[in-house]
Design an enzyme around this catalytic site. Structure first.
Site, PDB file in Angstrom:
ATOM      1  N   GLY A   1       2.020   2.931  10.710  1.00  0.00           N
ATOM      2  CA  GLY A   1       2.954   4.030  10.486  1.00  0.00           C
ATOM      3  C   GLY A   1       3.635   4.537  11.746  1.00  0.00           C
TER       4      GLY A   1
ATOM      5  CB  SER B   1       4.734  -0.934  12.288  1.00  0.00           C
ATOM      6  OG  SER B   1       4.336   0.420  12.457  1.00  0.00           O
TER       7      SER B   1
ATOM      8  CD  GLU C   1      -3.674  -2.132   7.552  1.00  0.00           C
ATOM      9  OE1 GLU C   1      -2.536  -2.334   7.115  1.00  0.00           O
ATOM     10  OE2 GLU C   1      -4.372  -1.168   7.209  1.00  0.00           O
TER      11      GLU C   1
ATOM     12  CD  GLU D   1      -3.061   5.864   6.474  1.00  0.00           C
ATOM     13  OE1 GLU D   1      -3.076   5.803   5.235  1.00  0.00           O
ATOM     14  OE2 GLU D   1      -2.130   5.417   7.169  1.00  0.00           O
TER      15      GLU D   1
ATOM     16  CG  ASN E   1      -1.744   1.207   1.379  1.00  0.00           C
ATOM     17  OD1 ASN E   1      -1.869   2.000   0.433  1.00  0.00           O
ATOM     18  ND2 ASN E   1      -2.338   1.396   2.554  1.00  0.00           N
ATOM     19  CD1 TRP E   2       3.762   1.114  -2.797  1.00  0.00           C
ATOM     20  CD2 TRP E   2       3.674   2.185  -4.757  1.00  0.00           C
ATOM     21  NE1 TRP E   2       4.536   0.410  -3.696  1.00  0.00           N
ATOM     22  CE2 TRP E   2       4.489   1.053  -4.907  1.00  0.00           C
ATOM     23  CE3 TRP E   2       3.459   3.013  -5.858  1.00  0.00           C
ATOM     24  CZ2 TRP E   2       5.118   0.735  -6.117  1.00  0.00           C
ATOM     25  CZ3 TRP E   2       4.068   2.697  -7.066  1.00  0.00           C
ATOM     26  CH2 TRP E   2       4.890   1.565  -7.189  1.00  0.00           C
ATOM     27  CE  LYS E   3      -0.258   3.479   4.656  1.00  0.00           C
ATOM     28  NZ  LYS E   3      -0.264   3.664   6.093  1.00  0.00           N
TER      29      LYS E   3
ATOM     30  CG  HIS F   1      -6.065   2.290   4.946  1.00  0.00           C
ATOM     31  ND1 HIS F   1      -5.626   3.274   5.794  1.00  0.00           N
ATOM     32  CD2 HIS F   1      -5.063   1.373   4.890  1.00  0.00           C
ATOM     33  CE1 HIS F   1      -4.409   2.962   6.218  1.00  0.00           C
ATOM     34  NE2 HIS F   1      -4.052   1.808   5.684  1.00  0.00           N
TER      35      HIS F   1
ATOM     36  N   GLY G   1       2.661  -0.858   4.456  1.00  0.00           N
ATOM     37  CA  GLY G   1       2.649   0.539   4.040  1.00  0.00           C
ATOM     38  C   GLY G   1       4.054   1.057   3.839  1.00  0.00           C
TER      39      GLY G   1
HETATM   40  P1  PGA Z   1       2.451   0.830   7.743  1.00  0.00           P
HETATM   41  O1  PGA Z   1       1.006   0.957   7.052  1.00  0.00           O
HETATM   42  O2  PGA Z   1       3.043  -0.461   7.259  1.00  0.00           O
HETATM   43  O3  PGA Z   1       3.217   2.038   7.282  1.00  0.00           O
HETATM   44  O4  PGA Z   1       2.216   0.809   9.214  1.00  0.00           O
HETATM   45  C1  PGA Z   1       0.177  -0.155   6.872  1.00  0.00           C
HETATM   46  C2  PGA Z   1      -1.116   0.262   6.251  1.00  0.00           C
HETATM   47  O5  PGA Z   1      -1.601   1.359   6.551  1.00  0.00           O
HETATM   48  O6  PGA Z   1      -1.701  -0.473   5.444  1.00  0.00           O
END
Ligand code: PGA
Length: 263
Positions: free
Chosen positions: A179, A219, A173, A103, A14-16, A101, A240
C-alpha cells in the site's frame, strides 16, 4: 528442482475493507469478470471480498471459472468465539482463504502460532490457503529479511505435510511495500521467493514443495506486474489497491497470462 510448480499461476484480488457498499462490490466483481473469464484457462483468478459481500459475489461468479476466497478465518470450527468466522463456515462458499496478512499481524496482534493454526484449520476443511509472510522496513534496512521470512515460513507451516502442497500458497509481501507504492526490487523479491521455496522443500520434501505456489505482493500494479511474474520462483501475485480498479486488475491478469503462456 524446477522453479515452476505444475499448477497455473494465481492472481489474487485482496479487496481488504473495501468497497463499503454492496452495489460497488458487485460492480467491481462484474468488471473484473468481464476480462478475467477470457484468461481462466491460463491464470487462476481469485477474489477476496470482505465477509459481508462473499455470498453476493459468489452468485456473480457461478460458472465463471473465477474463484472466491475469504480474507481470514479462525482456527476452531465452531464455538464461543465472538466475531470469528470458521473455515467450516467458509468451505461451501469459498475455495480459498488468506491467513497471516501483515495488516492482521500489525493491527490485531496475530502471531506466527495463530497463523500456523489458521493455516492448518483452513487446509483441514479442504480450502486452499494463502499464507502471507514478509519483513518490516526495519528488517529490510538491517539486512535481516531472510531470517525473518524464514522464521515466519517455518512457524506457519509447522503442521503442514506434503499432502497439503497443491492447496498451499505462500505470498511474500514485504510489509514496507504494501500500500505504499514502493514495490520491492525484483532481485530482492526473487531471492526471497527462492529462499521460501527452499525452506518449504526442507519442511515437506522437495517433490511436494514443487506444487506449492509462491506469490509476490506489495504495490503490484499494471505497470510493474511483469517484472514480478516473470521471475523464476514467482507463481503469481497478491494484489491489494490495484484490485479495486477493474480495468487495472484485468490488465494484471492479462499480463500474467501472457508471461506464463511464454514459459
Ligand atoms: P497493495 O496490497 O497491493 O495495496 O500493496 C497488497 C496486499 O496487502 O495484499
Amino acid at each position: 528442482m524446477s522453479s515452476r510448480p505444475p499448477g497455473m499461476p494465481l492472481v489474487a484480488a485482496n479487496w481488504k475493507m473495501n468497497p463499503t457498499n454492496i452495489d460497488d462490490a458487485l460492480d467491481l466483481v462484474r468488471g473484473i469478470l468481464s476480462v478475467a473469464r477470457g484468461h481462466a484457462d491460463r491464470v487462476e483468478v481469485s477474489i477476496f471480498p470482505p465477509f459481508p459481500w462473499l455470498l453476493a459475489v459468489s452468485e456473480v461468479l457461478v460458472e465463471s471459472g473465477v474463484k472466491l476466497g475469504a480474507q481470514d478465518c479462525f482456527w476452531e470450527m465452531s464455538g464461543a468465539y465472538t466475531g470469528e468466522v470458521s473455515p467450516a463456515m467458509l468451505k461451501d462458499l469459498c475455495q480459498w482463504v488468506i491467513v497471516g496478512h501483515s495488516e492482521r499481524r500489525l493491527y490485531l496482534g496475530e502471531t506466527d502460532d495463530m497463523v500456523a493454526k489458521k493455516t492448518a484449520a483452513g487446509l483441514s476443511c479442504g480450502l486452499g490457503v494463502i499464507m502471507c509472510v514478509g519483513e518490516l522496513a526495519d528488517h529490510y534496512d538491517a539486512g535481516t529479511s531472510d531470517q525473518v521470512v524464514s522464521a515466519q515460513v517455518k512457524a506457519g507451516l509447522a503442521s503442514c505435510s506434503a499432502d497439503d502442497s497443491a492447496r498451499l500458497v505462500i505470498a511474500y509481501e514485504p510489509v514496507w511495500a504494501i500500500g505504499t507504492g514502493k514495490s520491492a526490487d525484483p532481485e530482492h523479491a526473487y531471492k526471497t521467493m527462492r529462499l521460501i521455496r527452499r525452506i518449504v522443500g526442507e519442511m515437506i520434501g522437495a517433490g511436494a514443495a514443487r506444487k506449492v505456489r509462491i506469490l509476490y505482493g506489495g504495490s503490484v500494479n499494471a505497470a510493474n506486474v511483469q517484472s514480478y511474474v516473470e521471475l523464476p520462483y514467482c507463481d503469481g501475485c497478491l494484489v491489494g489497491g490495484a484490485s479495486l480498479d477493474a480495468a487495472e486488475f484485468a490488465h494484471i491478469v492479462k499480463v500474467t497470462a501472457e508471461v506464463y503462456g511464454h514459459r
